[in-house]
Motif scaffolding. Structure first.
Motif, short mmCIF file in Angstrom:
data_model
loop_
_atom_site.label_atom_id
_atom_site.label_comp_id
_atom_site.label_asym_id
_atom_site.label_seq_id
_atom_site.Cartn_x
_atom_site.Cartn_y
_atom_site.Cartn_z
N HIS A 35 0.81 -1.22 0.00
CA HIS A 35 0.00 0.00 0.00
C HIS A 35 0.85 1.27 0.00
O HIS A 35 0.75 2.09 -0.91
CB HIS A 35 -0.92 0.00 1.24
N MET A 36 1.68 1.43 0.99
CA MET A 36 2.43 2.68 1.13
C MET A 36 3.43 2.91 0.00
O MET A 36 3.66 4.04 -0.43
CB MET A 36 3.15 2.70 2.48
N GLY A 40 0.30 5.23 -1.00
CA GLY A 40 -0.81 5.24 -0.05
C GLY A 40 -0.39 5.77 1.31
O GLY A 40 0.79 6.00 1.59
N ASP A 41 -1.38 5.95 2.16
CA ASP A 41 -1.10 6.50 3.49
C ASP A 41 -0.49 5.42 4.39
O ASP A 41 -0.40 4.25 4.03
CB ASP A 41 -2.38 7.06 4.11
N THR A 42 -0.06 5.85 5.59
CA THR A 42 0.59 4.94 6.54
C THR A 42 -0.45 3.99 7.14
O THR A 42 -1.42 4.42 7.77
CB THR A 42 1.26 5.73 7.66
N THR A 144 -4.78 -3.81 -19.04
CA THR A 144 -4.54 -4.15 -17.65
C THR A 144 -5.88 -4.16 -16.92
O THR A 144 -6.94 -4.29 -17.56
CB THR A 144 -3.55 -3.15 -17.02
N LEU A 145 -5.88 -4.01 -15.62
CA LEU A 145 -7.11 -4.07 -14.83
C LEU A 145 -8.06 -2.93 -15.19
O LEU A 145 -7.63 -1.79 -15.37
CB LEU A 145 -6.77 -3.99 -13.34
N ASP A 146 -9.32 -3.26 -15.29
CA ASP A 146 -10.35 -2.24 -15.54
C ASP A 146 -10.95 -1.85 -14.19
O ASP A 146 -11.83 -2.53 -13.67
CB ASP A 146 -11.41 -2.80 -16.48
N ILE A 147 -10.46 -0.76 -13.63
CA ILE A 147 -10.89 -0.31 -12.31
C ILE A 147 -11.77 0.92 -12.47
O ILE A 147 -11.35 1.93 -13.04
CB ILE A 147 -9.68 0.02 -11.42
N THR A 148 -12.99 0.82 -12.02
CA THR A 148 -13.92 1.94 -12.14
C THR A 148 -13.37 3.18 -11.45
O THR A 148 -12.94 3.14 -10.30
CB THR A 148 -15.28 1.56 -11.52
N GLY A 149 -13.37 4.29 -12.18
CA GLY A 149 -12.93 5.56 -11.62
C GLY A 149 -11.44 5.76 -11.58
O GLY A 149 -10.98 6.83 -11.17
N ALA A 150 -10.67 4.76 -11.97
CA ALA A 150 -9.22 4.90 -11.94
C ALA A 150 -8.73 5.73 -13.13
O ALA A 150 -9.39 5.81 -14.17
CB ALA A 150 -8.55 3.54 -11.96
N ILE A 190 -1.56 3.13 -12.65
CA ILE A 190 -3.00 3.17 -12.38
C ILE A 190 -3.21 3.86 -11.03
O ILE A 190 -2.73 3.38 -10.00
CB ILE A 190 -3.61 1.76 -12.32
N THR A 191 -3.88 4.97 -11.08
CA THR A 191 -4.18 5.69 -9.84
C THR A 191 -5.62 5.39 -9.45
O THR A 191 -6.56 5.70 -10.20
CB THR A 191 -3.99 7.20 -10.02
N SER A 192 -5.76 4.73 -8.32
CA SER A 192 -7.08 4.27 -7.87
C SER A 192 -7.73 5.28 -6.93
O SER A 192 -7.08 5.78 -6.00
CB SER A 192 -6.96 2.92 -7.17
N THR A 193 -8.98 5.57 -7.17
CA THR A 193 -9.70 6.48 -6.26
C THR A 193 -10.08 5.78 -4.97
O THR A 193 -10.39 6.45 -3.97
CB THR A 193 -10.99 6.98 -6.94
N TYR A 194 -10.04 4.45 -4.96
CA TYR A 194 -10.43 3.70 -3.75
C TYR A 194 -9.28 3.65 -2.75
O TYR A 194 -9.43 3.97 -1.58
CB TYR A 194 -10.85 2.28 -4.12
N SER A 195 -8.08 3.27 -3.24
CA SER A 195 -6.95 3.10 -2.33
C SER A 195 -6.06 4.33 -2.24
O SER A 195 -5.18 4.40 -1.40
CB SER A 195 -6.09 1.92 -2.80
N GLN A 196 -6.32 5.32 -3.14
CA GLN A 196 -5.48 6.51 -3.20
C GLN A 196 -4.00 6.15 -3.40
O GLN A 196 -3.11 6.77 -2.85
CB GLN A 196 -5.64 7.35 -1.93
#
Length: 469
Positions: A35-36, A40-42, A144-150, A190-196
């Motif tokens: 994650h980090m 991502g955050d800590t 690659t992965l189809d991630i909604t909102g990414a 890929i920048t995900s809106t879910y995991s930031q």
């Protein structure tokens, strides 16, 4: 103090390792690796099932691979430890050691090596298994992965491949042929809106040799009712763009085949280029020369003044085979005809002038698009005069005659005769002669060359008389 203790441990164990961040209990190895490290955050990810969600289950982000590589995750199966591959040196990894520091180290130079029996497992971002290769100058799709909102950003290594795209599907173009066992690298973020977080992946692709260049086919004559051209052998993944000379136009320059119409008469050309999403002009496509519209004649060659009873040759210019003109597509007219004879050979015309006078010669040409404008030439046909001396050499009576190209013409005007020696001394002179000829007596003249000069109207005729015993 905590960092010093860990550094002592590293030194005492003889490990190849160095600390990147100090000791902390706010995040653990799994939180850093999965994650980090992607921005991502800590966080702490304390449970193994939460780690496994990244590479197994219904919607994994990563898949197992056999060896290390850039942007890959490492799971120490049996030690319940996670790391990332060091992108600067894929022989090293970076991991958080429990509540200790963040360390860059060789995979087995860590506290888990003595405490656990484990297997190193490597995982990479899921990207299509295919393509494995692309031809130079060609383009292939990659997903690659189809991630909604990414949001997505595809790039290449710029040496062997380039890549472009802002969705889960990108386009990869071969730039240069890869060496044996070498690969190009198509990259995605890929920048995900879910995991930031921003997950990164690489797909290795070989670049094979470039295919043959495309070629244009079509007619060589374009009229106002349109003509169709095709670009053959279009390389995979390329789009076509057409262009032309200013006397041609098309309503759809990106269609293949493409239709052009004539907007003006004259020489023209048609060109095509191909491009992928990130590369263009990688193929040399030859320009296709055409003729646009009706023929264009700009000049007529041939004499404007010529003697009668001789041939005169004329031609319509310029000649361009693309105009589509056949031999009988040229129209020649002599006015008045007046008993003269015309022999036409397409753009060439031979005229046998039998009668003197003033004439107008006209020509134009026609192809399937229309007719050219007319060319005009005004011709003066005159009686040509020449001097005849017989016999020559002579010794005694010699006849000097004015001859004409028109054998039926009699000399009716008066004419004068002068004969000079080589030193330009006047030897004989006659004036106001009538008819076509006169005789002179050379008996007793010194052997040598004499100049004969005749003045008839505004013409001066000359010849040489040789006196020989």
């Amino acid at each position: 103090a905590g960092n010093a203790i860990w550094m002592d441990s590293i030194i005492n164990a003889g490990w190849s390792a160095d600390t990147l961040a100090g000791v902390s209990s706010t995040y653990n190895c799994h939180g850093y690796a999965w994650h980090m490290s992607d921005g991502g955050d800590t966080v702490r990810i304390p449970y193994i099932p939460d780690v496994e969600k990244y590479y197994s289950g219904a919607n994994p982000t990563y898949r197992a691979v056999a060896s290390s590589g850039k942007y890959r995750k490492v799971y120490y199966n049996g030690a319940q430890h996670s790391a990332i591959v060091d992108s600067a040196n894929t022989s090293w990894v970076i991991s958080k050691w429990g509540n200790g520091p963040l360390v860059r180290h060789l995979p087995n130079h860590c506290p888990y090596n003595d405490q656990y029996t484990y297997t190193l497992e490597y995982y990479e971002l899921i990207i299509d298994n295919l393509p494995n290769s692309v031809s130079k100058g060609c383009a292939v799709d990659i997903s690659t992965l189809d991630i909604t909102g990414a949001t997505y950003n595809w790039t290449g290594d710029t040496s062997y491949v380039c890549a472009v795209g802002n969705t889960f599907t990108g386009s990869v173009t071969g730039l240069n042929t890869t060496p044996p066992y070498g690969k190009g690298e198509a990259k995605v973020k890929i920048t995900s809106t879910y995991s930031q977080t921003t997950v990164k992946g690489i797909k290795e692709i070989a670049v094979t040799s470039q295919p043959v260049s495309p070629v244009i086919s079509g007619p060589t004559l374009v009229c106002s009712d349109s003509a169709t051209f095709a670009l053959n052998n279009v390389p995979e993944g390329n789009t076509v763009t057409w262009s032309s000379s200013s006397n041609l136009s098309t309503s759809d320059p990106n269609a293949n085949p493409c239709t052009f119409v004539s907007t003006g008469n004259g020489s023209g050309w048609i060109e095509a280029s191909v491009s992928t999403g990130c590369a263009e002009n990688m193929f040399a496509i030859s320009r296709y020369d055409v003729w646009s519209g009706a023929p264009v004649l700009t000049s007529m060659s041939g004499p404007t003044s010529t003697p009668n009873n001789q041939w005169a040759i004329y031609s319509a210019d310029p000649y361009n085979s693309l105009m589509g003109l056949q031999t009988d597509d040229y129209n020649w007219t002599l006015s008045p005809l007046n008993g003269n004879s015309l022999y036409q050979y397409g753009r060439y015309l031979d005229i046998a002038f039998y009668n003197s006078g003033y004439y107008q010669l006209v020509v134009n040409a026609e192809n399937t698009c229309g007719a050219s404008g007319y060319l005009y030439k005004y011709i003066n046909v005159y009686d040509a005069k020449s001097l005849s001396i017989t016999p020559n050499p002579g010794n005694g009576e010699v006849t000097v005659a004015i001859e004409s190209t028109d054998k039926n013409v009699l000399i009716v005007s008066e004419w004068d005769l002068e004969i000079f020696s080589e030193t330009m001394l006047l030897k004989d002179k006659k004036t106001k002669l009538k008819g076509n000829s006169t005789t002179i007596q050379t008996a007793g003249w010194t052997e040598g060359v004499y100049i004969v000069r005749v003045k008839y109207k505004d013409q001066i005729l000359t010849g040489k008389l040789i006196v020989k015993r």
